[in-house]
Design an enzyme around this catalytic site. Structure first.
Site, PDB file in Angstrom:
ATOM      1  N   ASP A 241     -26.992  32.033  -0.709  1.00  0.00           N
ATOM      2  CA  ASP A 241     -27.349  32.049  -2.133  1.00  0.00           C
ATOM      3  C   ASP A 241     -28.278  30.898  -2.500  1.00  0.00           C
ATOM      4  O   ASP A 241     -28.480  30.589  -3.653  1.00  0.00           O
ATOM      5  CB  ASP A 241     -26.079  32.007  -3.005  1.00  0.00           C
ATOM      6  CG  ASP A 241     -25.343  30.674  -2.833  1.00  0.00           C
ATOM      7  OD1 ASP A 241     -24.404  30.414  -3.607  1.00  0.00           O
ATOM      8  OD2 ASP A 241     -25.717  29.888  -1.927  1.00  0.00           O
TER       9      ASP A 241
ATOM     10  N   ASP B 256      -3.951  -0.240  -3.572  1.00  0.00           N
ATOM     11  CA  ASP B 256      -4.118   0.879  -2.635  1.00  0.00           C
ATOM     12  C   ASP B 256      -3.092   1.981  -2.881  1.00  0.00           C
ATOM     13  O   ASP B 256      -2.357   2.400  -1.983  1.00  0.00           O
ATOM     14  CB  ASP B 256      -4.073   0.390  -1.178  1.00  0.00           C
ATOM     15  CG  ASP B 256      -5.427  -0.144  -0.726  1.00  0.00           C
ATOM     16  OD1 ASP B 256      -5.614  -0.357   0.484  1.00  0.00           O
ATOM     17  OD2 ASP B 256      -6.307  -0.345  -1.588  1.00  0.00           O
TER      18      ASP B 256
ATOM     19  N   GLU C 242     -31.770  19.031  -2.472  1.00  0.00           N
ATOM     20  CA  GLU C 242     -30.876  17.872  -2.443  1.00  0.00           C
ATOM     21  C   GLU C 242     -30.383  17.638  -1.019  1.00  0.00           C
ATOM     22  O   GLU C 242     -30.249  16.499  -0.572  1.00  0.00           O
ATOM     23  CB  GLU C 242     -29.680  18.105  -3.372  1.00  0.00           C
ATOM     24  CG  GLU C 242     -30.061  18.030  -4.837  1.00  0.00           C
ATOM     25  CD  GLU C 242     -28.941  18.514  -5.747  1.00  0.00           C
ATOM     26  OE1 GLU C 242     -28.137  19.368  -5.317  1.00  0.00           O
ATOM     27  OE2 GLU C 242     -28.877  18.045  -6.889  1.00  0.00           O
TER      28      GLU C 242
ATOM     29  N   ASP D 206     -22.580  16.820 -10.786  1.00  0.00           N
ATOM     30  CA  ASP D 206     -21.694  17.540 -11.699  1.00  0.00           C
ATOM     31  C   ASP D 206     -20.423  18.006 -10.996  1.00  0.00           C
ATOM     32  O   ASP D 206     -19.671  18.808 -11.540  1.00  0.00           O
ATOM     33  CB  ASP D 206     -22.432  18.722 -12.342  1.00  0.00           C
ATOM     34  CG  ASP D 206     -22.942  19.690 -11.288  1.00  0.00           C
ATOM     35  OD1 ASP D 206     -23.530  20.710 -11.670  1.00  0.00           O
ATOM     36  OD2 ASP D 206     -22.753  19.421 -10.091  1.00  0.00           O
TER      37      ASP D 206
ATOM     38  N   ASN E 206      -8.440  -2.522  -2.790  1.00  0.00           N
ATOM     39  CA  ASN E 206      -9.830  -2.175  -2.493  1.00  0.00           C
ATOM     40  C   ASN E 206     -10.074  -0.671  -2.573  1.00  0.00           C
ATOM     41  O   ASN E 206     -11.222  -0.225  -2.706  1.00  0.00           O
ATOM     42  CB  ASN E 206     -10.279  -2.752  -1.140  1.00  0.00           C
ATOM     43  CG  ASN E 206      -9.496  -2.186   0.016  1.00  0.00           C
ATOM     44  OD1 ASN E 206      -8.273  -2.174   0.000  1.00  0.00           O
ATOM     45  ND2 ASN E 206     -10.190  -1.713   1.034  1.00  0.00           N
ATOM     46  N   HIS E 207      -9.004   0.109  -2.549  1.00  0.00           N
ATOM     47  CA  HIS E 207      -9.196   1.549  -2.698  1.00  0.00           C
ATOM     48  C   HIS E 207      -9.188   2.004  -4.147  1.00  0.00           C
ATOM     49  O   HIS E 207      -9.406   3.178  -4.422  1.00  0.00           O
ATOM     50  CB  HIS E 207      -8.123   2.311  -1.897  1.00  0.00           C
ATOM     51  CG  HIS E 207      -8.467   2.436  -0.443  1.00  0.00           C
ATOM     52  ND1 HIS E 207      -9.019   3.577   0.103  1.00  0.00           N
ATOM     53  CD2 HIS E 207      -8.389   1.551   0.560  1.00  0.00           C
ATOM     54  CE1 HIS E 207      -9.243   3.380   1.396  1.00  0.00           C
ATOM     55  NE2 HIS E 207      -8.871   2.165   1.699  1.00  0.00           N
TER      56      HIS E 207
ATOM     57  N   ASP F 199       0.813  -1.214   0.000  1.00  0.00           N
ATOM     58  CA  ASP F 199       0.000   0.000   0.000  1.00  0.00           C
ATOM     59  C   ASP F 199       0.850   1.270   0.000  1.00  0.00           C
ATOM     60  O   ASP F 199       1.806   1.382   0.743  1.00  0.00           O
ATOM     61  CB  ASP F 199      -0.868   0.052   1.277  1.00  0.00           C
ATOM     62  CG  ASP F 199      -1.924  -1.028   1.315  1.00  0.00           C
ATOM     63  OD1 ASP F 199      -2.964  -0.793   1.943  1.00  0.00           O
ATOM     64  OD2 ASP F 199      -1.697  -2.117   0.744  1.00  0.00           O
TER      65      ASP F 199
END
Lengths: 699, 163
Positions: free
Chosen positions: A673, A191, A640, A631, A223-224, A162
């Site tokens: 905003d 990793d 959201e 996005d 796994n990363h 790793d």
């Protein structure tokens, strides 16, 4: 007193002192590790929950989008169309750019140039990033799932574990060991990214060498190397921070690259190298042939219908495309629509949900939908409302194949015989020495080299020296926490180890100082965990204090704390560092909580309990936010935000009122905003440890 | 330990058990109540005991499971309880320790040169390994003068207060 007796006394005294330090170091280590694994487990639970929702709901369209884009790959494009999307050609490099310029095809000089630039903290222009990644993707698509490598006569092969974004460790390895070349082959065991801050630089260097020496540099997937894990552990953030305009494209291309990385390397048919480990089901033949469970029929037909891509080896004669790994993320297992008609699938680990499936699934679903704020008009589970564009690809074989991959990337060894699910990580399994023997025998292998777990000395043998863990990120948890190491192996296939520790400062620390520093850091992390759970802790303490004296005994303190935090830590050992004062063995728990000295930001909201939920789950929250922010603009709308909370509260099985959420959203909208900046939000909830302001010493 | 002095023998015993288990757990990686035999010394020391190497060897011989390399809590717990209740390996009093250093400091300088200490530690008694010796020198030597002011060292590395 004779000098012999004197010597004996001093030796005995000193050895005791060192042992106490070692005990502290080990406790510190356990703290870091358990918090790390609890985070991973948390992550997987979250995604399994979403997967469950995906499979069993048919929510109204707007809500559906919210979770579906977590998993659905809009893979109706062929690779050729993706290549167009990733094309770097339209990106101009301005005159003002002072970073390195690359030419293709990639050469050794090019990679050297790249390394020099990174050493000087320069950033590669997005155009060149996309170019390198594009070339890498093309190469990976023709590589097999398993690298078969041979070590010839006078050569030695180098194997690294790793790296986790620690560029200084990679550069140190190259400095000590030499750069990759045909005479100096390397295997990098996964990793490469997350946690450290130079994940992208490491990838670019490794991919650069891969392009220049494709037969001598071998990469295994870890796994990363998984876009969903990256959302949580920092790589996504790193890319978006460094590349504001093109970050999204880069991430998408990386997602594809990760899914095409090889899964294993075998040296001389004798030594197997994989990132995590194995299980009793591991079968290299299956892995070699692996066909993705994520490939609906229609897509392979499109591949058949005249793809002019360079992958003529892909066998587009109809039927499944030749064995390629296209599993994008391993933290969720099948496409949503696929399992619609199947019984509830086996989850990676024992999700509480699966127990409830046997009684009233309908009721449970209704409740969760309500909590998540979804439309009440929910159709029956078995009604076929499948998307017209995909048929269920989920079958028993696909499941098993997928499990094989997860096992390779997520498993850990254990001392006892057997093979059990890895509940701590939430993925893969724990496998014993008997499984090692059996699997190695079956494949005629003699040694398994893996990574995945941090080791204090950088490497560690287990299972009668048949399994070797190699970890190359030094100071992984904290400065001074551990050394990194790499392996050199000649034709005799006997591993030799080279250890190192990246930071100059920490090498000069004495054992005492190094333990002290790491320990302070671990304790800070632990205090944070304690703080975010304070309501639960107080409730647990109060159960042991029926007369409301405000005091409980140490053993009750330890027991309650473990019940709430569930980290498996030896609280009694840690007590001296966590609890300042005790009176006759009793702890004043209210005061103790106050003394944790963690501060929270001043937000003016009416419902403060929501804050605590937020702290406790801020990693999950950040992950969900980043998913919703499709996005990758860095901000999400109020709606959201509200949806996120609803989802999270459903996952946590708590109720959070709309008013409380609206209140919170308004107070977080710092620039008023109407949208929430993710980074602002996370910064607002970053916990500040006051005690570290008081003691400013640094190594 | 700052526990109340008015405890009955039972609670005292149960506390001793808890302490032993807590220390044991720290090294029990697989959470299966076994630890590697090489960690036993550390565990015993951390419980406030000061055995010699010979003491450790004897103790291990008693509790190890047929040279498996592992020690199970079932055997460790009773043996360690006995050690703690009988105060079998008591701490070294400060003044005795000071005396020991003074014996080695033949010229009565008030400090020891690294070479002097090394000679004794690696050749007499239960000798240190080279690694142990290096660590000791790095840890104990005064940074500027590179000698060991043993009086200061003894005071700094005092017995752990919470034991």
């Amino acid at each position: 007193m004779s000098s012999i007796r004197a010597a004996l006394l001093i030796q005995r005294w000193y050895r005791q002192y060192v042992a106490r330090l070692e005990m502290r170091r080990r406790c510190t280590w356990n703290i870091f590790q358990s918090i790390e694994y609890a985070g991973e487990q948390d992550q997987i639970k979250l995604y399994n929950f979403f997967g469950f929702l995906m499979d069993h709901f048919t929510p109204a369209s707007s809500e559906r989008n919210l979770i579906s884009h977590i998993f659905r790959e809009n893979e109706i494009c062929r690779d050729i169309e993706w290549e167009r999307y990733f094309c770097y050609k339209s990106i101009e490099v301005p005159e003002s750019y002072t970073g390195p310029h690359l030419t293709f095809p990639m050469t050794f000089c090019g990679v050297s140039k790249l390394m020099e630039a990174f050493k000087h903290k320069q950033q590669l222009h997005a155009r060149y990033v996309l170019q390198i990644l594009g070339e890498t993707w093309r190469l990976l698509r023709i590589l097999p799932n398993i690298n078969y490598v041979s070590v010839c006569h006078n050569q030695e092969i180098t194997i690294c574990g790793d790296l986790h974004g620690h560029l200084e460790d990679l550069l140190l390895i190259f400095y000590k060991n030499g750069l990759p070349s045909s005479e100096k082959p390397y295997v990098f065991n996964g990793d490469f990214v997350d946690r450290g801050k130079n994940s992208l630089e490491i990838l670019l260097i490794l991919f650069g060498f891969l392009l220049v020496y494709p037969n001598d540099v071998h990469l295994n997937r870890g796994n990363h190397e998984d876009h969903i894990v990256n959302l949580r552990y920092g790589f996504t953030k790193e890319i978006l921070g460094k590349y504001r305009v093109h970050g999204k494209k880069i991430l998408k291309l990386l997602q594809k690259i990760f899914s095409w990385l090889p899964l294993a390397t075998v040296i001389d048919h004798k030594v197997l190298i994989v990132h995590g480990g194995i299980s009793d089901m591991t079968d290299l033949n299956v892995i070699e042939r692996y066909v993705s469970a994520l490939r609906p029929t229609k897509m392979s037909q499109q591949a058949v219908n005249g793809s002019k891509s360079q992958n003529s080896r892909n066998g587009e004669a109809g039927g499944p495309v030749e064995g390629r790994r296209r599993v994008y993320s391993l933290t969720h297992h099948s496409p949503a629509s696929a399992q619609r008609h199947n019984p509830p699938r086996r989850s990676l680990h024992n999700l509480p949900i699966s127990n409830q499936l046997s009684w009233s699934l309908e009721d449970e679903l209704k409740r969760r939908r309500r909590l998540a704020g979804f439309d009440q008009s929910y159709g029956e589970m078995n009604k076929s409302e499948s998307d017209s564009d995909s048929e269920p690809a989920g079958t028993e074989t696909d499941e098993q194949e997928w499990k094989q991959i997860v096992d390779l990337l997520w498993s850990d060894p254990m001392p006892q015989n057997g093979c059990i699910p890895n509940e701590v990580r939430g993925g893969g399994c724990y496998w014993g020495p008997d499984v090692t023997e059996e699997v190695l025998e079956r494949h005629n292998l003699q040694l398994l080299i893996r990574s995945h777990e941090c080791k204090q000395d950088g490497y560690e043998f287990c299972h009668n020296r048949r399994v070797l863990t190699i970890f190359s990120a030094s100071n992984y948890y904290e400065v001074g926490s551990n050394r990194g190491a790499y392996i050199r192996m000649g034709p005799d296939l006997v591993p030799h180890f080279i250890q190192y520790q990246a930071s100059r400062t920490c090498r000069e620390l004495t054992l005492t100082q190094s333990v002290g520093w790491t320990e302070r850091s671990a304790l800070r992390a632990l205090r944070e965990q304690l703080f975010v759970h304070k309501s639960d802790l107080i409730s647990a303490f109060q159960e042991f204090d029926p007369n409301n004296t405000g005091m409980i005994s140490l053993r009750h303190w330890a027991s309650a704390t473990e019940t709430v935090l569930n980290l498996g830590l030896p609280w009694r050992m840690l007590r001296p560092q966590l609890v300042n004062s005790t009176k006759y063995g009793m702890v004043d728990y209210q005061q103790w909580i106050r003394e944790l000295s963690i501060t929270e930001p001043k937000l003016e909201i009416s419902d403060t309990s929501i804050l605590e939920t937020m702290y406790k789950n801020h990693s999950n929250l950040e992950t969900i936010f980043r998913i919703i922010d499709t996005d990758h603009s860095g901000s999400i709308s109020f709606e959201e935000f509200r949806q996120t909370w609803k989802l999270l509260s459903s996952h946590l099985q708590t109720e959070i009122s709309d008013e409380a959420i609206a209140d919170l959203a308004q107070s977080i909208d710092f620039n008023k905003d109407g949208s929430i900046d993710i980074n602002e939000f996370m910064e607002a909830f970053r916990l500040v440890d006051l005690s570290c302001i008081i003691c400013p010493d640094a190594p | 330990m700052a526990e109340s002095n008015n405890q009955s023998a039972e609670t005292k015993l149960s506390d001793v058990h808890k302490r032993i288990k807590a220390a044991f757990e720290t090294f029990d990686n697989a959470a299966n109540n076994t630890v590697d035999v090489r960690e036993i010394g550390t565990i015993i020391y951390s419980l406030g005991c000061f055995p010699s190497q010979a003491d450790l060897h004897d103790f291990i011989a008693e509790v190890e499971e047929d040279h498996s390399g592992y020690i199970h809590l079932d055997r460790f717990l009773p043996a360690m309880t006995k050690v703690l209740l009988e105060h079998k390996f008591p701490p070294i009093p400060k003044d005795l320790l000071l005396q020991a250093f003074e014996v080695l400091d033949k010229d009565n300088k008030g400090y020891l040169e690294p070479e002097e200490l090394t000679k004794y530690m690696t050749q007499e008694g239960e000798p240190f390994t080279q690694e142990e010796m290096e660590e000791m020198l790095t840890g104990l030597a005064d940074h500027e003068r590179n000698v060991i002011y043993y009086k200061d060292v003894i005071n700094q590395l005092a017995i752990d207060p919470d034991m």
